[in-house]
Design an enzyme around this catalytic site. Structure first.
Site, PDB file in Angstrom:
ATOM      1  N   ALA A  33      -2.726   3.884   2.956  1.00 30.09           N
ATOM      2  CA  ALA A  33      -3.770   3.688   1.944  1.00 30.09           C
ATOM      3  C   ALA A  33      -4.593   2.424   2.166  1.00 30.09           C
ATOM      4  O   ALA A  33      -5.408   2.071   1.315  1.00 30.09           O
ATOM      5  CB  ALA A  33      -3.150   3.649   0.543  1.00 30.09           C
ATOM      6  N   SER A  88       0.831  -1.191   0.000  1.00 29.58           N
ATOM      7  CA  SER A  88       0.000   0.000   0.000  1.00 29.58           C
ATOM      8  C   SER A  88       0.867   1.243   0.000  1.00 29.58           C
ATOM      9  O   SER A  88       1.995   1.240   0.513  1.00 29.58           O
ATOM     10  CB  SER A  88      -0.894   0.028   1.247  1.00 29.58           C
ATOM     11  OG  SER A  88      -0.134   0.352   2.398  1.00 29.58           O
ATOM     12  N   ASP A  89       0.359   2.309  -0.596  1.00 27.08           N
ATOM     13  CA  ASP A  89       0.947   3.604  -0.330  1.00 27.08           C
ATOM     14  C   ASP A  89       0.732   3.886   1.158  1.00 27.08           C
ATOM     15  O   ASP A  89      -0.076   3.224   1.825  1.00 27.08           O
ATOM     16  CB  ASP A  89       0.296   4.678  -1.201  1.00 27.08           C
ATOM     17  CG  ASP A  89       1.200   5.877  -1.430  1.00 27.08           C
ATOM     18  OD1 ASP A  89       2.119   6.092  -0.603  1.00 27.08           O
ATOM     19  OD2 ASP A  89       0.997   6.610  -2.407  1.00 27.08           O
ATOM     20  N   TRP A  90       1.441   4.872   1.687  1.00 28.67           N
ATOM     21  CA  TRP A  90       1.471   5.073   3.134  1.00 28.67           C
ATOM     22  C   TRP A  90       0.103   5.510   3.666  1.00 28.67           C
ATOM     23  O   TRP A  90      -0.388   6.588   3.366  1.00 28.67           O
ATOM     24  CB  TRP A  90       2.558   6.087   3.467  1.00 28.67           C
ATOM     25  CG  TRP A  90       3.872   5.452   3.787  1.00 28.67           C
ATOM     26  CD1 TRP A  90       4.674   5.738   4.852  1.00 28.67           C
ATOM     27  CD2 TRP A  90       4.552   4.408   3.081  1.00 28.67           C
ATOM     28  NE1 TRP A  90       5.801   4.929   4.861  1.00 28.67           N
ATOM     29  CE2 TRP A  90       5.748   4.106   3.775  1.00 28.67           C
ATOM     30  CE3 TRP A  90       4.266   3.676   1.935  1.00 28.67           C
ATOM     31  CZ2 TRP A  90       6.643   3.127   3.371  1.00 28.67           C
ATOM     32  CZ3 TRP A  90       5.156   2.686   1.518  1.00 28.67           C
ATOM     33  CH2 TRP A  90       6.321   2.424   2.228  1.00 28.67           C
TER      34      TRP A  90
END
Length: 805
Positions: free
Chosen positions: A291, A287-289
């Site tokens: 997300a 995941s993006d941070w």
């Protein structure tokens, strides 16, 4: 895998969304519940297991063996990041009893940030402007070596999304340009280069992440939804990710925003369907941070690891979900197997005994500083800086400069920044570039020259050659008198100036989209200088598209350079170009319009409106027609075409030849015979659809070469130089039903000595010639007449050849 019937139903449902599901709603009342959108992104379950296909078989075997020795709790501990005490952007815990030391991942695709003794590499858009595959590979190798020495297992990059649909998007500069073919080619080389050092790549952001506004939920406003139809998804946004997967990228980072109203990090259609099934991706999805927005749902949809932590969704909850049967044990096993396979794929067990060893958690505290730089890559840093500069105008041979007696320098992008310290987030790329005083809206970096831009993609700065530094050194050599003013927009200047350099910039950063494509302050400065100086040369450090209409036709503006984001060799590279020791060879990786409105609905980010106030919708109704494809389709003449750039010499094109491969059924082209075709009447019996096994990236035969083209290019000037020959293709049906008039399908950069002639060769694969068939769910080779065009840029293509299939 889902059953064929289930996949067909899912596909038909997605196709029924047409050009944007949000636009099909009939509600006239404010939508307040997420349930309104359920089903707009079709479900694809279960998440496919990694099976070790392609080059991944040995890594898969090792990963399966490792995972078989873990307890359930240990497996779950490897599905999310944890605090490590290091300066790593994210960290996966060690398993001490199995001698697994953990994994450090860090920002970003333009070089390692948040530490010292690393290089400041040219930004992604600068690499795109170089149009140089070899430099992209070398840059990747150089960056990867620095990550490896600092104990960073994985680089959080390269960026292929955003690709630049939203022209004012804040992160466009991190990627390689607005064309999927150009982006894909440079991504492929970058992944190979980085991973040749044993460092993994996390290609991002998957997928449709084209704006910063509303990228995350805030208050009662949900993340924006990128609503993309199936054909557009494949022919534009997925295209460069295919090249990354083919190159072996070990990781894909999913994005913040929604995709057809399903969060990017728990969208089963994109993660399970497109990435893990259609592209047979063998690595893991992170995941993006921050997300992650669900527990079991995110895991089942294909998310494998969450960063910087699990947000409270996983951990013990995943353990309980497996124990009570709501999440199959096999899914958790596959999550960890994919991550460990990436670890073994790069033999990281041999090279990362202490992850994060060069990434201290507090740089201001006493620590041992590890120097990660390699002198071998100084040449790459310098050449990369040189080749991303684009010469747009050079009237009356204003350039190169020839030992001027008096040189006047103006503008806020000429000097070094006032600050390069550890305070105020500089190592995140923020502090020197805050807009101040008369420059609201973060449109320019008023505090000094721009060699990188802001946010998590920014590179760290240890040493830098600013333009003024390099000009001063040159002035000592030439005995040139210098006058300068970096602070006012209406400077006084010597009437005897041989030339006046005006250095401006345009800034952008993660977290915000750009307020516009020009700066009133910068435009006023250029005009004020040009009114007084009959040899004005404008240099702009630009993050992406910048408009120049306010001064481009001023009779005293004799030369214009887009300097983009050159990295640490900025000043030296620029001065070597301005004085003719180097020749300009950069080309635009985007189209420069005459006015902002020419970009249409893709100019600005979408925001919540009307009934969608709480659920912002971004309908990608233009399909694939962004940048030059939009300008072609509407017959809009830009200021500068995609691929445009001048040189100190001139090149002539001739002798376009096209050789086609005659396909023999049963061999899928492996033993294809090639013959020269001298007219447009050859009809070749190629199959409509690719066949063979699905390997990472897609069907094996999708990447076979079906057409070879070549052209002769002669340097007819008096100076050595590099030319970027570009091949564009018109496919049957081009210019109709939303199909582009032409699209880039080949480029080659080559040095040609003055007076010499070289052959430029282009290889076109089945994918290059095909369009996406939304019913068959395959790439289709159209029957009809194809046109190949070769030349200097998308608006200057003197050579043409047609052939039939």
């Amino acid at each position: 895998m889902a059953s064929p019937n289930r996949l067909l139903l899912n596909t038909l449902h997605w196709l029924s969304l047409s050009r944007g599901p949000a636009s099909t709603g009939h509600s006239t009342e404010l939508i307040t519940e997420d349930a309104y959108f359920y089903g707009q992104s079709p479900p694809v379950y279960p998440s496919p297991k990694m099976d070790g296909r392609g080059y991944w078989s040995d890594a898969h075997r090792q990963a399966v063996k490792f995972v078989s020795q873990l307890t359930l709790e240990e497996k779950v501990s490897l599905t999310a990041g944890y605090p490590s005490g290091t300066g790593c952007s994210g960290f996966l815990n060690p398993i001490d009893r199995l001698n697994f030391p953990g994994i450090c991942v860090s920002d970003a695709g333009n070089g390692l940030r948040g530490t010292e003794l690393v290089s400041s590499w040219p930004g992604g858009i600068h690499v795109g402007a170089s149009w140089n595959r070899e430099l992209a590979y070398d840059r990747g190798e150089g960056m990867g070596g620095e990550y490896q020495k600092k104990g960073v297992n994985m680089m959080l990059g390269p960026v292929v999304g955003p690709i630049g649909r939203v022209v004012q998007g804040g992160r466009v500069w991190e990627g390689f340009g607005t064309d999927p073919y150009l982006s894909g080619q440079l991504t492929y080389e970058t992944v190979l280069g980085v991973q040749s050092t044993g460092v993994g790549t996390s290609t991002k952001h998957f997928i449709g992440n084209e704006q910063e506004d509303n990228r995350n939920p805030e208050g009662d406003i949900a993340s924006v939804s990128s609503n993309i139809d199936d054909k557009t998804m494949h022919e534009l946004y997925l295209w460069p990710f295919v090249d990354a997967v083919r190159a072996g990228t070990t990781n894909i980072m999913c994005s913040y925003q929604r995709l057809n109203n399903s969060y990017g990090c728990q969208n089963s259609k994109t993660l399970n369907g497109l990435l893990k099934t259609e592209l047979a991706f063998q690595g893991y999805v992170m995941s993006d941070w921050g997300a992650i927005h669900g527990g079991v749902a995110a895991a089942e949809a294909g998310l494998d690891t969450a960063f910087p932590d699990d947000g409270g969704y996983w951990g013990e909850n995943l353990v309980q979900a497996v124990q009570n049967g709501s999440l199959p044990q096999a899914r958790v096993d596959d999550m960890v197997t994919r991550m460990m396979a990436a670890y073994y794929y790069l033999d990281q067990q041999k090279h990362f005994e202490k992850p994060g060893i060069g990434m201290p958690g507090d740089l201001t505290a006493p620590h041992v500083a590890i120097d990660a730089r390699d002198k071998r890559f100084k040449k790459t840093l310098y050449e990369g800086a040189v080749e991303g500069h684009v010469l747009l105008k050079n009237e009356g041979h204003a350039l190169p400069l020839k030992k001027p007696k008096i040189l006047s320098i103006f503008g806020f992008s000429a000097r070094a920044t006032d600050q390069n310290s550890l305070s105020d987030g500089w190592l995140g790329g923020w502090a020197p570039y805050e807009s101040q005083g008369p420059h609201p809206g973060r449109s320019v970096a008023i505090n000094g020259t721009l060699i990188t831009a802001g946010g998590s993609g920014a590179s760290s700065l240890g040493i830098m050659s600013s333009p003024m530094d390099a000009i001063t050194a040159q002035a000592w050599e030439d005995d040139t008198d210098l006058f300068w003013d970096f602070t006012t927009d209406s400077p006084r200047l010597s009437g005897a100036s041989d030339a006046c350099l005006v250095m401006i910039n345009q800034f952008s950063t993660e977290g915000f989209d750009r307020p516009g494509l020009a700066s009133d302050y910068a435009d006023r400065l250029v005009n004020n200088v040009a009114d007084k100086c009959n040899n004005t040369i404008v240099v702009m450090h630009n993050v992406a598209v910048a408009l120049v209409e306010e001064w481009i036709n001023h009779p005293n503006v004799r030369a214009v350079v887009f300097a983009h984001l050159p990295g640490q060799y900025s000043g030296k590279a620029l001065v070597d170009l301005l004085y003719g020791r180097e020749n300009f060879s950069g080309r635009l990786p985007f189209t420069v319009a005459k006015k902002a409105e020419d970009y249409g609905e893709t100019l600005r980010p979408s925001r919540g409106e009307g009934v969608y106030e709480r659920f912002p919708q971004s309908d990608f109704t233009e399909g694939v027609l962004i940048d030059y494809k939009r300008f072609d389709s509407l017959d809009i003449e830009p200021r500068y075409h995609f691929g445009y750039g001048l040189s100190y010499t001139s090149f002539e094109y001739s002798h376009l030849k096209v050789a086609l491969a005659h396909h023999h059924e049963g061999h899928h082209g492996h033993h294809a015979q090639r013959s020269q075709v001298d007219d447009a009447s050859a009809i070749l019996a190629w199959s409509e659809y690719p066949s063979g096994p699905v390997l990472p990236g897609g069907h094996e035969t999708l990447f076979e070469v079906l057409v070879e083209a070549s052209a002769r290019v002669k340097n007819v000037g008096h100076k050595d130089g590099k030319e970027v020959a570009q091949l564009y293709l018109s496919i049957p049906g081009s210019g109709q039903d939303g199909n582009p008039v032409k699209q880039l399908r080949g480029f080659h950069k080559q040095h040609i000595s003055a007076g010499d002639e070289e052959t430029f060769k282009f290889l076109l694969t089945r994918r290059d010639l095909s369009t996406w068939d939304v019913v068959a769910q395959k790439w289709k080779l159209q029957k009809g007449t194809y046109k190949i065009m070769v030349g200097r840029n998308s608006g200057d293509l003197p050579l043409e050849h047609e052939f039939d299939i």
